[in-house]
Design a protein around this motif. Structure first.
Motif, PDB file in Angstrom:
ATOM      1  N   ARG A  30      51.942  30.025  13.148  1.00 25.26           N
ATOM      2  CA  ARG A  30      51.721  29.905  11.709  1.00 25.26           C
ATOM      3  C   ARG A  30      50.238  30.049  11.369  1.00 25.26           C
ATOM      4  NH1 ARG A  30      54.029  25.037  10.886  1.00 25.26           N
ATOM      5  NH2 ARG A  30      56.053  25.999  11.148  1.00 25.26           N
ATOM      6  N   THR A  31      49.372  29.405  12.167  1.00 25.58           N
ATOM      7  CA  THR A  31      47.937  29.512  11.895  1.00 25.58           C
ATOM      8  C   THR A  31      47.432  30.937  12.113  1.00 25.58           C
ATOM      9  OG1 THR A  31      47.411  28.791  14.147  1.00 25.58           O
ATOM     10  CG2 THR A  31      47.434  27.100  12.432  1.00 25.58           C
ATOM     11  N   ILE A  32      47.941  31.625  13.124  1.00 24.86           N
ATOM     12  CA  ILE A  32      47.552  33.014  13.362  1.00 24.86           C
ATOM     13  C   ILE A  32      47.986  33.890  12.194  1.00 24.86           C
ATOM     14  CG2 ILE A  32      47.999  35.034  14.817  1.00 24.86           C
ATOM     15  CD1 ILE A  32      48.133  33.092  17.204  1.00 24.86           C
ATOM     16  N   LYS A  33      49.187  33.649  11.688  1.00 24.82           N
ATOM     17  CA  LYS A  33      49.695  34.412  10.548  1.00 24.82           C
ATOM     18  C   LYS A  33      48.838  34.170   9.305  1.00 24.82           C
ATOM     19  CE  LYS A  33      53.973  35.131   7.972  1.00 24.82           C
ATOM     20  NZ  LYS A  33      55.369  34.712   7.816  1.00 24.82           N
ATOM     21  N   GLU A  34      48.444  32.918   9.074  1.00 28.27           N
ATOM     22  CA  GLU A  34      47.608  32.599   7.921  1.00 28.27           C
ATOM     23  C   GLU A  34      46.232  33.232   8.046  1.00 28.27           C
ATOM     24  OE1 GLU A  34      47.637  28.367   7.580  1.00 28.27           O
ATOM     25  OE2 GLU A  34      49.742  28.305   6.977  1.00 28.27           O
ATOM     26  N   LEU A  35      45.673  33.262   9.244  1.00 27.74           N
ATOM     27  CA  LEU A  35      44.373  33.899   9.458  1.00 27.74           C
ATOM     28  C   LEU A  35      44.441  35.386   9.164  1.00 27.74           C
ATOM     29  CD1 LEU A  35      43.031  32.190  12.706  1.00 27.74           C
ATOM     30  CD2 LEU A  35      42.081  32.055  10.406  1.00 27.74           C
ATOM     31  N   ARG A  36      45.515  36.040   9.585  1.00 29.03           N
ATOM     32  CA  ARG A  36      45.669  37.460   9.317  1.00 29.03           C
ATOM     33  C   ARG A  36      45.763  37.734   7.823  1.00 29.03           C
ATOM     34  NH1 ARG A  36      50.499  38.911  12.512  1.00 29.03           N
ATOM     35  NH2 ARG A  36      49.955  37.767  14.366  1.00 29.03           N
ATOM     36  N   LYS A  37      46.437  36.845   7.088  1.00 33.30           N
ATOM     37  CA  LYS A  37      46.567  37.028   5.649  1.00 33.30           C
ATOM     38  C   LYS A  37      45.227  36.882   4.948  1.00 33.30           C
ATOM     39  CE  LYS A  37      51.337  35.785   4.680  1.00 33.30           C
ATOM     40  NZ  LYS A  37      52.224  34.853   3.967  1.00 33.30           N
ATOM     41  N   THR A  38      44.395  35.940   5.384  1.00 31.79           N
ATOM     42  CA  THR A  38      43.107  35.739   4.731  1.00 31.79           C
ATOM     43  C   THR A  38      42.126  36.867   5.049  1.00 31.79           C
ATOM     44  OG1 THR A  38      42.318  34.352   6.551  1.00 31.79           O
ATOM     45  CG2 THR A  38      43.328  33.237   4.666  1.00 31.79           C
ATOM     46  N   GLU A  39      42.268  37.500   6.198  1.00 33.42           N
ATOM     47  CA  GLU A  39      41.372  38.577   6.587  1.00 33.42           C
ATOM     48  C   GLU A  39      41.776  39.911   5.982  1.00 33.42           C
ATOM     49  OE1 GLU A  39      41.402  38.543  10.823  1.00 33.42           O
ATOM     50  OE2 GLU A  39      40.231  36.720  10.962  1.00 33.42           O
ATOM     51  N   ARG A  40      42.936  39.979   5.372  1.00 34.07           N
ATOM     52  CA  ARG A  40      43.446  41.223   4.811  1.00 34.07           C
ATOM     53  C   ARG A  40      42.649  41.614   3.570  1.00 34.07           C
ATOM     54  NH1 ARG A  40      49.676  41.215   3.439  1.00 34.07           N
ATOM     55  NH2 ARG A  40      49.747  40.595   5.602  1.00 34.07           N
ATOM     56  N   PRO A  41      42.329  42.914   3.405  1.00 36.52           N
ATOM     57  CA  PRO A  41      41.594  43.341   2.211  1.00 36.52           C
ATOM     58  C   PRO A  41      42.445  43.213   0.945  1.00 36.52           C
ATOM     59  CG  PRO A  41      42.093  45.222   3.621  1.00 36.52           C
ATOM     60  CD  PRO A  41      42.542  43.998   4.338  1.00 36.52           C
ATOM     61  N   ALA A  42      41.806  43.341  -0.202  1.00 33.75           N
ATOM     62  CA  ALA A  42      42.488  43.201  -1.485  1.00 33.75           C
ATOM     63  C   ALA A  42      43.569  44.263  -1.647  1.00 33.75           C
ATOM     64  CB  ALA A  42      41.479  43.306  -2.611  1.00 33.75           C
ATOM     65  N   PHE A  43      44.551  43.954  -2.505  1.00 28.78           N
ATOM     66  CA  PHE A  43      45.696  44.845  -2.701  1.00 28.78           C
ATOM     67  C   PHE A  43      45.270  46.241  -3.163  1.00 28.78           C
ATOM     68  CE2 PHE A  43      48.812  46.662  -5.627  1.00 28.78           C
ATOM     69  CZ  PHE A  43      49.888  46.800  -4.782  1.00 28.78           C
ATOM     70  N   PHE A  45      42.429  47.776  -2.896  1.00 26.50           N
ATOM     71  CA  PHE A  45      41.673  48.465  -1.857  1.00 26.50           C
ATOM     72  C   PHE A  45      42.596  48.959  -0.747  1.00 26.50           C
ATOM     73  CE2 PHE A  45      38.959  48.477   1.955  1.00 26.50           C
ATOM     74  CZ  PHE A  45      38.013  49.386   1.522  1.00 26.50           C
ATOM     75  N   ARG A  46      43.573  48.151  -0.387  1.00 26.56           N
ATOM     76  CA  ARG A  46      44.501  48.515   0.675  1.00 26.56           C
ATOM     77  C   ARG A  46      45.375  49.698   0.293  1.00 26.56           C
ATOM     78  NH1 ARG A  46      48.257  43.748   2.278  1.00 26.56           N
ATOM     79  NH2 ARG A  46      48.054  43.735   0.064  1.00 26.56           N
ATOM     80  N   TRP A  47      45.882  49.708  -0.928  1.00 23.76           N
ATOM     81  CA  TRP A  47      46.851  50.717  -1.324  1.00 23.76           C
ATOM     82  C   TRP A  47      46.229  51.976  -1.909  1.00 23.76           C
ATOM     83  CZ3 TRP A  47      51.995  51.003  -0.437  1.00 23.76           C
ATOM     84  CH2 TRP A  47      52.576  49.891   0.132  1.00 23.76           C
ATOM     85  N   PHE A  48      45.123  51.848  -2.613  1.00 22.92           N
ATOM     86  CA  PHE A  48      44.610  52.998  -3.334  1.00 22.92           C
ATOM     87  C   PHE A  48      43.203  53.412  -2.935  1.00 22.92           C
ATOM     88  CE2 PHE A  48      47.580  50.758  -6.174  1.00 22.92           C
ATOM     89  CZ  PHE A  48      48.566  51.730  -6.207  1.00 22.92           C
ATOM     90  N   GLY A  49      42.580  52.749  -2.010  1.00 24.41           N
ATOM     91  CA  GLY A  49      41.273  53.146  -1.545  1.00 24.41           C
ATOM     92  C   GLY A  49      40.125  52.499  -2.297  1.00 24.41           C
ATOM     93  N   VAL A  50      38.980  53.101  -2.187  1.00 23.29           N
ATOM     94  CA  VAL A  50      37.746  52.522  -2.697  1.00 23.29           C
ATOM     95  C   VAL A  50      37.576  52.737  -4.208  1.00 23.29           C
ATOM     96  CG1 VAL A  50      35.233  52.581  -2.465  1.00 23.29           C
ATOM     97  CG2 VAL A  50      36.663  52.856  -0.458  1.00 23.29           C
ATOM     98  N   ILE A  51      38.100  53.828  -4.737  1.00 24.70           N
ATOM     99  CA  ILE A  51      37.846  54.188  -6.141  1.00 24.70           C
ATOM    100  C   ILE A  51      38.332  53.120  -7.123  1.00 24.70           C
ATOM    101  CG2 ILE A  51      38.323  55.888  -7.943  1.00 24.70           C
ATOM    102  CD1 ILE A  51      38.287  57.991  -5.680  1.00 24.70           C
ATOM    103  N   PRO A  52      39.573  52.634  -7.077  1.00 27.52           N
ATOM    104  CA  PRO A  52      39.970  51.591  -8.031  1.00 27.52           C
ATOM    105  C   PRO A  52      39.151  50.309  -7.865  1.00 27.52           C
ATOM    106  CG  PRO A  52      41.901  52.517  -6.997  1.00 27.52           C
ATOM    107  CD  PRO A  52      40.715  53.064  -6.286  1.00 27.52           C
ATOM    108  N   TYR A  53      38.798  49.999  -6.642  1.00 22.92           N
ATOM    109  CA  TYR A  53      37.991  48.810  -6.381  1.00 22.92           C
ATOM    110  C   TYR A  53      36.604  48.968  -7.019  1.00 22.92           C
ATOM    111  CZ  TYR A  53      36.077  44.919  -3.711  1.00 22.92           C
ATOM    112  OH  TYR A  53      35.499  43.736  -3.344  1.00 22.92           O
TER     113      TYR A  53
END
Length: 62
Positions: A30-43, A45-53
């Motif tokens: 559970r702690t490993i899963k939570e760490l992965r979620k916090t390290e994930r980039p914003a939605f 940025f993840r889906w549409f790249g740098v331009i919308p960000y």
């Protein structure tokens, strides 16, 4: 023969990975899963790249 060896190596790797995962306690998983979620980039940025960000940051400053 080369293909069967690579398949055998892959099955061995997957088996080791699954066994390592199952040996961890539920709290540790559970702690490993939570760490992965916090390290994930914003939605955006993840889906549409740098331009919308970049646009979002630009309009926030104004």
């Amino acid at each position: 023969m080369v293909d069967s060896m690579s398949l055998n190596d892959y099955v061995k790797y997957m088996t080791q990975t699954v066994v390592q995962h199952l040996e961890k306690s539920p709290q540790e998983r559970r702690t490993i899963k939570e760490l992965r979620k916090t390290e994930r980039p914003a939605f955006l940025f993840r889906w549409f790249g740098v331009i919308p960000y970049a646009l979002m940051l630009f309009f926030k400053r104004k």
